[in-house]
Design a protein around this motif. Structure first.
Motif, mmCIF file in Angstrom:
data_model
loop_
_atom_site.group_PDB
_atom_site.id
_atom_site.type_symbol
_atom_site.label_atom_id
_atom_site.label_comp_id
_atom_site.label_asym_id
_atom_site.label_seq_id
_atom_site.Cartn_x
_atom_site.Cartn_y
_atom_site.Cartn_z
ATOM 1 N N LEU A 104 0.829 -1.204 0.000
ATOM 2 C CA LEU A 104 0.000 0.000 0.000
ATOM 3 C C LEU A 104 0.868 1.260 0.000
ATOM 4 O O LEU A 104 0.727 2.127 -0.873
ATOM 5 N N THR A 163 -4.820 -0.408 -4.905
ATOM 6 C CA THR A 163 -4.449 0.912 -4.398
ATOM 7 C C THR A 163 -4.332 1.915 -5.533
ATOM 8 O O THR A 163 -4.822 3.050 -5.440
ATOM 9 N N GLY A 177 -7.643 1.993 2.573
ATOM 10 C CA GLY A 177 -6.325 1.475 2.919
ATOM 11 C C GLY A 177 -6.411 0.278 3.852
ATOM 12 O O GLY A 177 -5.747 -0.744 3.650
#
Length: 208
Positions: A104, A163, A177
């Motif tokens: 991420l 992402t 997230g």
């Protein structure tokens, strides 16, 4: 975004650093060896990412705050606040946690640096697997990325791609997230539990 990114980065560093310190304990390294392995695991992926996108001096070398999770991990493992259970899953769980967070953060950093979507996803993958690979190579272990049992790189690449998609759509936030990281972590742990694997690259014919 900056506060969220820093928080995720610190958590990812801690998770990977714990995996390095646990591996050092299993290998019966001394304190210096534990600190080295924890540093490689926790900081290696981020340093590799920063070098590849030419971001100047890697953030880990500029911001002393990023060293704190490494020291915490070494102390907690050294005092046995964290230790391997009898099934030896603790290290793999922390490794999966680091993997899920770094795919991420690596992607977000690459996106903010102006890279194209494909490059962002690949940098997210590199950030996720880089530290763990350095840890395993230095400790003379088979890197998790090439261990047949349990998929490793694919969940990270999938998380990085998700992402990128949320960033391109302008909807990325803390909840997305958390959701993406949780999904990557779950897939990695399930793959270990059930022995999932991706097809082999090919098998050499047996010699006659």
């Amino acid at each position: 975004m900056d506060a969220l990114l820093l928080s995720l980065e610190l958590m990812g560093i801690f998770a990977f650093a714990v995996s390095g310190a646990l591996l050092a304990a299993r290998k019966e390294f001394d304190l210096v060896g534990s600190l080295l392995l924890a540093s490689l695991a926790g900081l290696g992926g981020g340093v590799t990412r920063d070098v590849m996108i030419s971001q100047g001096l890697p953030v880990a070398l500029e911001n002393p705050l990023l060293l704190t999770p490494v020291l915490m991990a070494v102390v907690m493992v050294g005092t046995r606040l964290l230790h391997e259970n009898r099934l030896r899953r603790t290290m793999l769980a922390f490794d999966a946690m680091g993997l899920s967070l770094f795919c991420l953060t690596g992607t977000v950093v690459a996106f903010e640096a102006g890279l194209n979507p494909v490059a962002c996803a690949l940098l997210g993958l590199t950030t996720a697997v880089g530290g763990g690979t350095l840890r395993d190579v230095v400790a003379n272990e088979v890197p998790q990325i090439v261990v047949p049992r349990g998929i490793y790189a694919m969940p990270a690449l999938f998380g990085a791609a998700l992402t990128v998609l949320t960033l391109e759509l302008g909807v990325f936030n803390v909840w997305f997230g958390i959701g993406i990281s949780s999904l990557v972590f779950a897939v990695r742990m399930l793959s270990l539990r059930f022995g999932w694997r991706i097809p082999l690259a090919g098998k050499q014919p047996e010699a006659e």
